[in-house]
Write a protein that holds these residues in place. Sequence first.
Motif, short mmCIF file in Angstrom:
data_model
loop_
_atom_site.label_atom_id
_atom_site.label_comp_id
_atom_site.label_asym_id
_atom_site.label_seq_id
_atom_site.Cartn_x
_atom_site.Cartn_y
_atom_site.Cartn_z
N ALA A 83 0.82 -1.41 0.12
CA ALA A 83 -0.33 -0.71 0.47
C ALA A 83 0.41 0.75 0.01
N PRO A 84 0.36 2.06 -0.51
CA PRO A 84 1.02 3.49 -0.60
C PRO A 84 1.30 3.93 0.66
N SER A 85 0.59 4.26 1.80
CA SER A 85 0.72 4.47 3.02
C SER A 85 1.54 3.68 3.55
N ALA A 86 1.82 2.22 2.98
CA ALA A 86 2.81 1.19 4.32
C ALA A 86 4.49 2.03 3.31
N ILE A 87 4.32 2.11 1.92
CA ILE A 87 5.68 2.90 1.08
C ILE A 87 6.15 3.92 1.80
N PHE A 88 5.83 5.18 1.81
CA PHE A 88 5.57 6.23 2.89
C PHE A 88 6.01 5.95 3.65
N ALA A 89 5.40 5.19 4.92
CA ALA A 89 5.67 5.11 6.40
C ALA A 89 7.45 4.52 5.90
N GLN A 90 7.75 3.26 5.33
CA GLN A 90 9.16 3.39 5.44
C GLN A 90 10.14 3.79 4.51
N LEU A 91 9.85 4.83 3.94
CA LEU A 91 10.66 5.56 3.04
C LEU A 91 11.22 6.78 4.12
N ILE A 92 9.53 7.21 5.10
CA ILE A 92 10.26 8.21 6.01
C ILE A 92 11.22 7.55 6.86
N THR A 93 10.84 6.88 7.62
CA THR A 93 11.68 6.12 8.99
C THR A 93 12.16 5.73 8.15
N ILE A 138 17.85 -2.68 -3.60
CA ILE A 138 16.71 -3.37 -4.43
C ILE A 138 16.89 -4.62 -4.58
N ILE A 139 18.10 -5.14 -5.70
CA ILE A 139 18.15 -6.53 -6.07
C ILE A 139 18.28 -7.21 -4.44
N SER A 140 18.45 -7.35 -3.51
CA SER A 140 18.91 -7.90 -2.36
C SER A 140 17.55 -7.25 -0.81
N ALA A 141 16.46 -7.11 -1.62
CA ALA A 141 15.57 -6.77 -0.81
C ALA A 141 14.89 -8.32 -0.71
N GLN A 142 15.18 -8.65 -0.67
CA GLN A 142 14.66 -10.79 -0.32
C GLN A 142 12.73 -10.62 -1.02
N TYR A 143 12.44 -10.41 -0.59
CA TYR A 143 10.58 -9.92 -0.50
C TYR A 143 10.40 -8.88 0.02
N ASP A 144 11.22 -8.19 0.00
CA ASP A 144 10.87 -6.58 0.69
C ASP A 144 10.20 -5.89 0.08
N THR A 145 9.17 -6.19 -0.51
CA THR A 145 8.35 -5.14 -1.84
C THR A 145 8.39 -3.83 -1.68
N THR A 146 7.72 -3.48 -0.62
CA THR A 146 7.15 -2.36 -0.23
C THR A 146 9.09 -1.40 -0.05
N LEU A 147 9.66 -2.28 0.16
CA LEU A 147 11.77 -1.59 0.08
C LEU A 147 12.12 -1.52 -1.48
N ILE A 148 11.62 -1.86 -2.36
CA ILE A 148 12.17 -2.14 -3.58
C ILE A 148 11.57 -0.36 -3.68
N PHE A 149 9.66 -0.28 -3.42
CA PHE A 149 9.63 0.78 -3.94
C PHE A 149 10.18 1.91 -3.13
N SER A 150 9.80 1.81 -2.21
CA SER A 150 10.80 3.33 -1.47
C SER A 150 12.64 3.72 -2.64
N ALA A 151 12.86 2.85 -2.43
CA ALA A 151 14.17 3.22 -3.24
C ALA A 151 14.37 3.31 -4.40
N PHE A 152 12.34 2.67 -5.69
CA PHE A 152 12.48 3.21 -6.36
C PHE A 152 11.86 4.80 -6.57
N ILE A 153 11.31 5.30 -4.95
CA ILE A 153 11.11 5.84 -5.92
C ILE A 153 12.16 6.97 -5.44
N LEU A 154 13.09 7.31 -4.80
CA LEU A 154 14.32 7.88 -4.13
C LEU A 154 14.59 7.83 -5.46
#
Lengths: 312, 250, 250, 253, 253
Positions: free
Chosen positions: E35-45, E206-222
């Motif tokens: 969810a976008p909220s999850a991505i955003f939360a992770q990004l900020i933290t 991104i490539i080592s984000a095992q199954y953390d899709t949220t992390l992939i999205f965060s990195a992608f946004i950055l």
Amino acid sequence: SQTSHQEQELESLKMASWSQPIVEQSNLFVAEEKGWFEEAGLDFEYVPGAGGGDAIKNIIAGNADIAFANVEAVLQAMEQGEKLKIIYNIYPENVFNLVSLKESNITSVEDLRGQDVGVYSLSSGTYDNLKVLLYSAGMTEEDINVVPAGVLNFGPLMNKQVVATAATDTGLYDALQQGLGEVNVIEVKDVLNTPTDVFVVTKEIFNQKRDLLVRFLQVYKDSVKYTLENPEEAAKIAADYAIDGQDEQRNLDIIKIRNETSINDEMKDKGPGWLDVEIFKQVEETYLNIGLLEKPVNVAEIVTNELVKELK
Amino acid sequence: MEVVINDVSLCFQKEKPILKHVNAKIDSQEFVSMIGKSGSGKTSLLKMIAGLMRPTEGEIEIGGEKVDSPRDEVTYVFQKPVLLEWRTLLENVLLPYELQGHVQEEQLSRAKEILDLVGLSQDMDKYPHECSGGMLSRVALARALITEPKILLMDEPFAALDALTKEQMQHELERLSQQFKPTTIFITHDIQEAVLLSDRVFVLGERPARIVAEYAIPFDRPRHHELKFEPQFTQLVRELYQEIERGSAR
Amino acid sequence: MEVVINDVSLCFQKEKPILKHVNAKIDSQEFVSMIGKSGSGKTSLLKMIAGLMRPTEGEIEIGGEKVDSPRDEVTYVFQKPVLLEWRTLLENVLLPYELQGHVQEEQLSRAKEILDLVGLSQDMDKYPHECSGGMLSRVALARALITEPKILLMDEPFAALDALTKEQMQHELERLSQQFKPTTIFITHDIQEAVLLSDRVFVLGERPARIVAEYAIPFDRPRHHELKFEPQFTQLVRELYQEIERGSAR
Amino acid sequence: MKKPSFYSLLLFVGIIGIWEWIVYACQIRPLILPAPSAIFAQLITQLLNGYFWPHIWATLLEIIGGFILGSIMGIGLGFLIAQSDTVRNIIQPYLIASQAMPKLALAPLLATWFGFGYEPKIIIVALICFFPLLESTITGLTFVDQERLELFRSLRASKRQTLLKLRLPTAVPYIFSGLRVAVVLSVVGAVVSEFVGANKGLGALIISAQYDTTLIFSAFILLTLMGLFLYEGIHWTEKLLFKKYHHSRREWR
Amino acid sequence: MKKPSFYSLLLFVGIIGIWEWIVYACQIRPLILPAPSAIFAQLITQLLNGYFWPHIWATLLEIIGGFILGSIMGIGLGFLIAQSDTVRNIIQPYLIASQAMPKLALAPLLATWFGFGYEPKIIIVALICFFPLLESTITGLTFVDQERLELFRSLRASKRQTLLKLRLPTAVPYIFSGLRVAVVLSVVGAVVSEFVGANKGLGALIISAQYDTTLIFSAFILLTLMGLFLYEGIHWTEKLLFKKYHHSRREWR
Ligand SMILES: Nc1ncnc2c1ncn2[C@@H]1O[C@H](COP(=O)(O)OP(=O)(O)OP(=O)(O)O)[C@@H](O)[C@H]1O
Ligand SMILES: Nc1ncnc2c1ncn2[C@@H]1O[C@H](COP(=O)(O)OP(=O)(O)OP(=O)(O)O)[C@@H](O)[C@H]1O
Ligand SMILES: Cc1ncc(C[n+]2csc(CCO)c2C)c(N)n1
Ligand SMILES: [Mg+2]
Ligand SMILES: [Mg+2]
């Protein structure tokens, strides 16, 4: 003797890995954090790679001294005529498995017949170990449809684009954390307990830098021991060192999984790192039968416990 | 320096020559005008003299040497003013100096002087896209005059100018000509202008074009604009006019 | 259709107006010429009438309606011929028809006819980069005439033409004017031409420009070129000339 | 392509010669750098025995599919944006953002979303073609002479007519330049998306060629040839069909 | 960048809203689509706790290093080629071939040759920037009005002078268009070369984000934000310093 090492110039030791610095290798970060490498006179450097093949290529190309690689990659390199030495058994247990959703009711390899099965990539251990499983059931890869699914290889399983996926224990752990649900797991080690990863060096390095290697292996061994006893501390350290280490709870769980695969019954008396020549022979034979190897490589001759024996 | 046009022919497509067997000799320091119908080949001929184009046949000599590329002594004023839109008018005028080496205080004041001469002293910091058509052709003119060339080739330089400005420019050209004495070849479609400025006028006939007539202009220099209203002048203009008309009828 | 210029001013930069309080009224079917020094603002005024530019102050009305964008009845001939270099001359002339809808056999033959009129029947398959300057302006002219507009705005359309071609074109314009009776505003720097073609001539004075004088031309139509040599004609030309001179001296 | 000159050929032969010599003289392992002769030998054998062909077809399919899709999208959206101020105002901010996105970074995710057939690869290739074409289409459509725009305004041409009869012809050289860039990027896109998960295609060959550096080189040469033919194909299409849009401009080559 | 209009913002909010809603309504697992909220939360933290910064710096270093290197090479070679007929004739055939090469396919080999540090990544990025800049430099330098070339010939300008005073100013808008494309490709190049083997960097994440899709999205946004800033930086540089080279042409935006 430790003080004398400190006074000397540090000697460079580059370790080529099959991966980026990840939590699974936390014991290395513990050693770095605690300065054990410097104490042993080593300037340790972690050389990343994408797969065991990269690690081996990096030692052959001279980008690193020692490789942290899976056995399949080592055997295939030997088949290419590279002169290597296997000097330490990192994970004596086979960590590979085959995972399917409970609802698809896959209980034996036989059930895969005619189905789509995911692997990480065609050059990864998942693929080779899937073949081992198939072979054990009298099947070949022709009987199923192998699909390289990429880094997120559990995604297709969740989407039901494949009925099963070949993975590792830690991969399964992560997928479960992500809500994979109830699964059936077929473990490869029940069929063939190939040691997953080993330390490999080129013959040249083995002959020239023996002392350096022993010092490194000693630190490695000590760090494994320490991590076995202090997983929580290792989990904290991993948060700073590992690229996937931001979640300490996960770190702890992964470290515990790896701790289990780092030591087996035989090692309990022979000590960590001990290489069982018999199992390597068995692996070579199986691979020859499957066709993963086309010609014998005499793995028994390059597996050596010489260095392990020197470790304290 | 003299210009010799030696049996020059020009074809763009095969079998449809534009110019055929053109011969002429322009003496050193002479002022020659070229008139002829639109599309007859005046610009093409001038470009060949400038070394910007090669004749299909024949050759052109300047000061005894065959022309096959642009020469230092020659300055060319294009029919359509070609300016660089990223330079102000002043910078456009300074271009020839810049290409010759450094631009000093002296060159700068000379450029400003000449811009004043063409009536653009107030506009010299404008960019070409902020200027009127006539202003652009005056800039191109200024850029040509600044070089004080031995040979001056001008392709309808005054076509875009109003009557008054044109007279001023004609006057300046006459004055500069007297001063530096360049060999000048001047294309115009204004017959009065041709007669007023030239020592000789060539008439180019049509398709394939050649020089169908050549008039020597007998008036003394410096010539004044009142000359235009004298009967001998108007008579000559009328004759030339009829010559072109005849040329195109042939 | 009549054109009313109502207290129009124009500034590009603040405090340096180009035109100031220009007022004029051009009657339906009238032929008006505009003369004035280069850079005085003729083109700018014409562009405002065409709706291509907005006055800073005041307004322009065509047929009683305020102009704020180009209108259907108006055809504009640009000072510098604007052609599309990827189209042949014929295709360039057909452009207005194409933009109005389909091009039929009829339009095609009309286009060829008009190209013949401007003396380009042999060149109609050439591309613009293969043409001389005068040819290009004749193409632009042909493109304008083909539309048979109610209002014809022309910015020095004959400036690049030789004397003979110019006369032919003037003649054709006169003929077409008589036939279709467009309201015409014609910029020229050729005073003879202005007098020959116009019902009235406006003189634009300098910086900031306004209409400093207005002459009604009394000669009957159709006018012939011999008119040029009549004393009444030459007298008028001389007067206008002096008017511009005075305008620029002020 | 002009016929390569004598010196070009000399240069080529020289480079290959030096390469071969270095490999032999320094005894470089094939794993690090294979000899040109070895690469050439493998290339020929594997082409003759048919090993390469399925991979070539797979990659070509992805390239061409993605290229066509991406070009249609890029040029189409370029038109829409150049045409409609409303559309432009609304999507402009996203446009730049979407251009700035490193689309290849999405490769791992796309496999999860779209499966592992040709679709995710075609999508990646299309996304990659999209950006340079959008950029060059908009540049071409908007970099029009003021004077010509005034002509069209004075002729009361509609927006659509100005687009089709003025902006489009002006944009042709720019669009073709964009197409040339895009077709080359397509090859890259296909290869990289095959890196991430594919069992067919030259990219999959490269990434799974564990120790066979010779194979990597062979695949690379094939990819380069593919890129070359596609590039030249576009160049010639332009030269043959759209020559007149280059009139009055000096062309290179 | 113009200030986004009200409708743009509305569109943005709408898309994010629908995305969030779909994720909740269809119970989509974070592995497939977070969810976008999850991505955003992770990004900020992770930005606040400093986890992302070393990776951002690593990637930025590769991008900027490679971009500068590649731009200098691309523009420089473009000049050389536009300048010297001899050079052009000799290297032309290779030029097109080198343009057609899918440089990213070389990533695995470069890692073997140059090790695992910043060098191979910078080289990849440079190679990737190189092509569009060469293309646009040559196009810009050679697409000069015939008439202006004649003017310079008649003024007997040397080749160098014609290059510097005529071709270069004409080429400025083209070169900047090339720079904009190149800077975006740099981001892609850095990410993909990090895929192949890196300790640090958003691509490695991104490539080592095992199954953390949220992390992939965060990195992608950055990464997208990085690309955006670089793109806009180049756009503004052009707007501020090179405006006059756009005179008489209609600009977009
Ligand atoms: N876009 C612009 N920006 C600034 N100034 C401009 C612009 N366009 C024209 N001008 C100025 O307006 C004045 C009038 O220009 P205009 O083109 O109307 O003159 P004109 O009477 O048509 O001259 P000509 O007979 O030379 O064509 C000139 O001084 C010119 O410098
Ligand atoms: N590049 C070219 N290709 C083909 N034909 C050309 C080319 N350039 C000029 N021509 C043709 O050559 C002829 C002469 O052109 P030129 O420009 O010399 O005429 P001109 O006498 O200067 O006319 P104007 O008075 O209208 O300027 C024209 O008929 C033109 O169509
Ligand atoms: C301990 C260990 N785990 C994984 C690999 C390599 N590998 C095999 S499969 C796969 C993807 C994860 O399922 C990866 C990275 C290795 N060499 N050692
Ligand atoms: Mg001419
Ligand atoms: Mg004007």
